[in-house]
Each structure stands twice: as C-alpha cells, then as structure tokens.
Design a protein around this motif. Structure first.
Motif, PDB file in Angstrom:
ATOM      1  N   LEU A   7       5.477  11.220   3.173  1.00  0.00           N
ATOM      2  CA  LEU A   7       6.259  10.519   2.155  1.00  0.00           C
ATOM      3  C   LEU A   7       7.338   9.712   2.863  1.00  0.00           C
ATOM      4  O   LEU A   7       8.252  10.279   3.463  1.00  0.00           O
ATOM      5  N   HIS A  31      -0.576   8.433   3.177  1.00  0.00           N
ATOM      6  CA  HIS A  31       0.816   7.978   3.161  1.00  0.00           C
ATOM      7  C   HIS A  31       1.157   7.447   1.788  1.00  0.00           C
ATOM      8  O   HIS A  31       0.349   6.779   1.143  1.00  0.00           O
ATOM      9  N   ALA A  32       2.358   7.749   1.329  1.00  0.00           N
ATOM     10  CA  ALA A  32       2.826   7.244   0.037  1.00  0.00           C
ATOM     11  C   ALA A  32       4.305   6.935   0.136  1.00  0.00           C
ATOM     12  O   ALA A  32       5.030   7.502   0.967  1.00  0.00           O
ATOM     13  N   THR A  33       4.776   6.023  -0.713  1.00  0.00           N
ATOM     14  CA  THR A  33       6.189   5.643  -0.710  1.00  0.00           C
ATOM     15  C   THR A  33       6.975   6.304  -1.831  1.00  0.00           C
ATOM     16  O   THR A  33       8.184   6.123  -1.934  1.00  0.00           O
ATOM     17  N   GLU A  37       3.115   8.431  -6.316  1.00  0.00           N
ATOM     18  CA  GLU A  37       1.981   7.895  -5.563  1.00  0.00           C
ATOM     19  C   GLU A  37       1.324   8.995  -4.730  1.00  0.00           C
ATOM     20  O   GLU A  37       0.098   9.056  -4.611  1.00  0.00           O
ATOM     21  N   LEU A  38       2.161   9.865  -4.171  1.00  0.00           N
ATOM     22  CA  LEU A  38       1.656  10.959  -3.344  1.00  0.00           C
ATOM     23  C   LEU A  38       0.814  11.924  -4.176  1.00  0.00           C
ATOM     24  O   LEU A  38      -0.288  12.317  -3.773  1.00  0.00           O
ATOM     25  N   GLN A  41      -2.772  11.215  -4.915  1.00  0.00           N
ATOM     26  CA  GLN A  41      -3.711  11.413  -3.818  1.00  0.00           C
ATOM     27  C   GLN A  41      -4.078  12.882  -3.620  1.00  0.00           C
ATOM     28  O   GLN A  41      -4.883  13.212  -2.755  1.00  0.00           O
TER      29      GLN A  41
END
Length: 211
Positions: A7, A31-33, A37-38, A41
């Motif tokens: 993150l 990968h996430a911002t 978003e994380l 996944q």
C-alpha cells in the motif's frame, strides 16, 4: 509462493520495494494506492503480508492501518517508516502492526522481515526498541487533559508552541500540512480550547515545553 500486498501512494516508491523483493523470485506482488483498491485485489486470495509505506501516507498511516486491521485482522502488517515516526511506535504496536523496516534499511532486512511475518513472527530490530524507549523517556505529559493526546499530537503541540508553520511542522514530521491541520483541530477539541495561543499557554502551564 509468497503473496505480498504493498500500500503506497507513489508508484515509484512501490516499484523500488518490488525490485528488491523480486530478487527472491518466489513472490507474487500486488500494489495499490488506497485501502479500497487493495481490498478489491483480495477477492481471489488474501496476501501473506501487507506492506504499508507510512512515510508517504496521510495521518502517519494510522487511518489505513486501522482499516486494514479491522477488515483483515489475520494478515500481518509491516511498515516502511523513518525514525521521525518514533512518537507513533507505541500506537502502531497497539494497533497490531507486526514489524517495522526503516527507509534506510537494506533489502536483506526487508526480505527477512517479510519471512518472519509470514511465519507468524515479528520483526523489530534493537534500534526500534532503543528509539521507542528514548521517546518514552522524553515525554512530558502534563496534567490529566494532556494524557488524552496521542504522541503525535503532543509532538504537533510542541512544534506549534515553537512558532512553526503548518508547512514547517509537516516537513519536520514528514506529514502533509493538511494532516498537521487535522492534528491541530483534534488537539483543540480534546483540550477544549480555541486558538494556537491557547495551545501555547496550555503547553507552558502543563510543562509540555519549558519557558
């Protein structure tokens, strides 16, 4: 195969972490911002370890850590941070974070930390505990009201009392001016005061700073 989630608001920083981890050749990395978003996944399978870059995050990463620990308490969390976050160490550990890796650490440390967390352990170098103890010894909580302030809020209070601006405080603590503003708003609400001048008076009266 070890599945890792990173993150990080900045793709460039995350890419640096990924390049270190790919040396092992046995990691699947997402990968996430943002937390939202994380989590998207995680639908197929949850990661073995979640790595959070708190240096480039908002609110010292606290909001993201709380959200992740609340939603996925079984997944160990590893933080990438600097010594400037020493006043947050206690709160991070209280939230259930299992390891710290400093931004100047070697790739070997990062890989070892992930391995330990994946196996159900923790990763806190002696350096962490030394900084942690020093931070505790330096605290100057005043009377009862100041005990309701977090370590980070006490740091912000001290810096405002030294005459620093939002931008200067943010640079000193590696947080954004907006996060500094949030901390100040929380301090005013907790202490039931209204202005920066009131904060300074409170800090002097309760020996949080010296005259």
């Amino acid at each position: 195969m070890c599945k890792l989630a990173i993150l990080d608001k900045f793709t460039l920083f995350a890419s640096g972490i990924e390049s270190i981890l790919k040396i092992t050749n046995d990691c699947e990395i997402v990968h996430a911002t943002s937390c939202e978003e994380l989590f998207k996944q995680f639908k197929d399978s949850a990661p073995d370890v979640i790595i959070i870059d708190v240096i480039h995050g908002d609110n010292s990463g606290m909001r993201s850590i709380k959200k992740i620990r609340r939603t996925y308490p079984q997944i160990p969390v590893l933080l990438i941070l600097s010594q400037n976050y020493s006043d947050c160490f206690e709160e991070y550990i209280r939230l259930g974070v299992k390891g710290f890796v400093f931004n100047d650490a070697s790739g070997k440390d990062l890989i070892e930390a992930i391995k330990r967390l994946k196996e159900g352990g923790e990763f806190f170098r002696k350096k962490v505990w030394d900084i942690f103890k020093t931070s505790i010894q330096r605290r100057k909580y005043g009377k009862k009201k100041s005990q309701f302030l977090t370590d980070r809020e006490v740091s912000v209070l001290k810096l405002f009392s030294s005459g620093l601006t939002y931008k200067e405080i943010g640079a000193r603590l590696n947080i954004s001016p907006r996060t500094v503003e949030t901390h100040k708003r929380n301090i005013l609400a907790k202490l039931k005061i209204n202005t920066t001048a009131d904060m300074v008076k409170y800090a002097y009266r309760n020996h949080i700073i010296s005259k």
